[in-house]
Scaffold this active site. Structure first.
Site, PDB file in Angstrom:
ATOM      1  N   SER A 140       3.067  -3.549   3.467  1.00  0.00           N
ATOM      2  CA  SER A 140       2.578  -4.824   3.731  1.00  0.00           C
ATOM      3  C   SER A 140       1.892  -5.486   2.321  1.00  0.00           C
ATOM      4  O   SER A 140       1.233  -4.644   1.631  1.00  0.00           O
ATOM      5  CB  SER A 140       1.368  -4.713   4.808  1.00  0.00           C
ATOM      6  N   TYR A 153      -5.449  -0.554   8.413  1.00  0.00           N
ATOM      7  CA  TYR A 153      -3.989  -0.729   8.138  1.00  0.00           C
ATOM      8  C   TYR A 153      -3.854  -1.052   6.802  1.00  0.00           C
ATOM      9  O   TYR A 153      -2.588  -0.498   6.503  1.00  0.00           O
ATOM     10  CB  TYR A 153      -3.968  -2.115   9.028  1.00  0.00           C
TER      11      TYR A 153
END
Length: 251
Positions: A140, A153
């Site tokens: 990401s 995350y």
């Protein structure tokens, strides 16, 4: 010759019943691959596998034994594995690291990063045994930028990109390529609330040169490139698919 052709290839895609994962599965199938569909939800897995006319196997990626069963299923159904896409993941609770919920932290790290370590450990030897192939690990943009609210995350996603680099070095001599894709803001069901937030969208799109969210199909195109002969000399790379958000100064 079509360098994107995957005819006769066997692929396994985790988290492939919706969003980016399903788009990647569909992209691989469109190029001729056979794909094992998988998610934690058995009903969703069976439904999407039926829709795509592919084998499906439900798997909780936080469970090492379930991951082993998933790989065994892929080998049994497809005869082996040529392409692995590690897509399954969760976002976890937003907030700063100060005061982070460590139970949530452990869950996010386990599902997003540890599962990929375990699954690649199981699958890459099988890919090598078939004469080589490709693994694509979904990372990401959050793993490449600082953020005051995306905690575990972002840390896990940064780890995924490093995992791809390490595995590329370890397995390159046996013909196995390993790359990561770092996605930016993609329009999916999960991003629906953000898409509906006008203030967020105005701010985020001003930071994105293409001035729009990406689509799951655009991430799938990158995955097909990395999985196929078209990306045959690419390994250890983190391909950023973000509409330019990473490189802009917001002007």
């Amino acid at each position: 010759m079509n360098p994107f052709d995957l005819s006769g290839k066997a692929a396994l895609v985790t988290g492939s019943t919706r969003g980016i994962g399903r788009a990647i599965a569909e992209g691989l199938i469109a190029q001729g691959a056979r794909v094992v569909i998988s998610s934690e939800d058995a009903t969703d897995t069976a439904r999407v596998a039926s829709e795509l006319v592919m084998p499906g196997c439900a798997c909780d990626v936080a469970d090492d034994a379930a991951l082993a069963r998933l790989v065994d299923f892929a080998v049994r159904e497809l005869g082996g594995i040529d392409v692995l896409v590690c897509n399954a993941g969760i976002t976890g609770q937003a907030g700063p690291f100060a005061g982070v919920d460590m139970d949530d932290y452990a869950r996010v790290m386990g599902i997003n990063l540890r599962s990929q370590v375990v699954l690649t450990g199981l699958a890459l030897p099988l890919i090598a045994r078939r004469g080589g192939g490709s693994a694509v690990l979904i990372s990401s943009l959050s793993g490449l930028r600082g953020n005051g609210r995306i905690n575990a995350y972002a840390l896990a996603k940064a780890g995924i990109a490093q995992l791809a680099r390490n595995l590329a070095v370890e397995w390159g001599a046996r013909g196995v390529r390993v790359n990561a894709i770092s996605t930016g803001f993609i329009a999916t069901e999960l991003s629906g609330p953000l898409l509906a937030d006008e203030a967020f969208m105005a701010r985020r799109m001003a930071m994105t040169p293409l001035r729009r969210p990406g689509t799951p199909a655009e991430v799938a195109g990158a995955a097909v490139f990395l999985a196929s002969a078209a990306g045959g000399f690419v390994t250890g790379h983190n391909l950023v698919v973000d509409g330019g958000t990473l490189i802009t100064d917001g002007s």
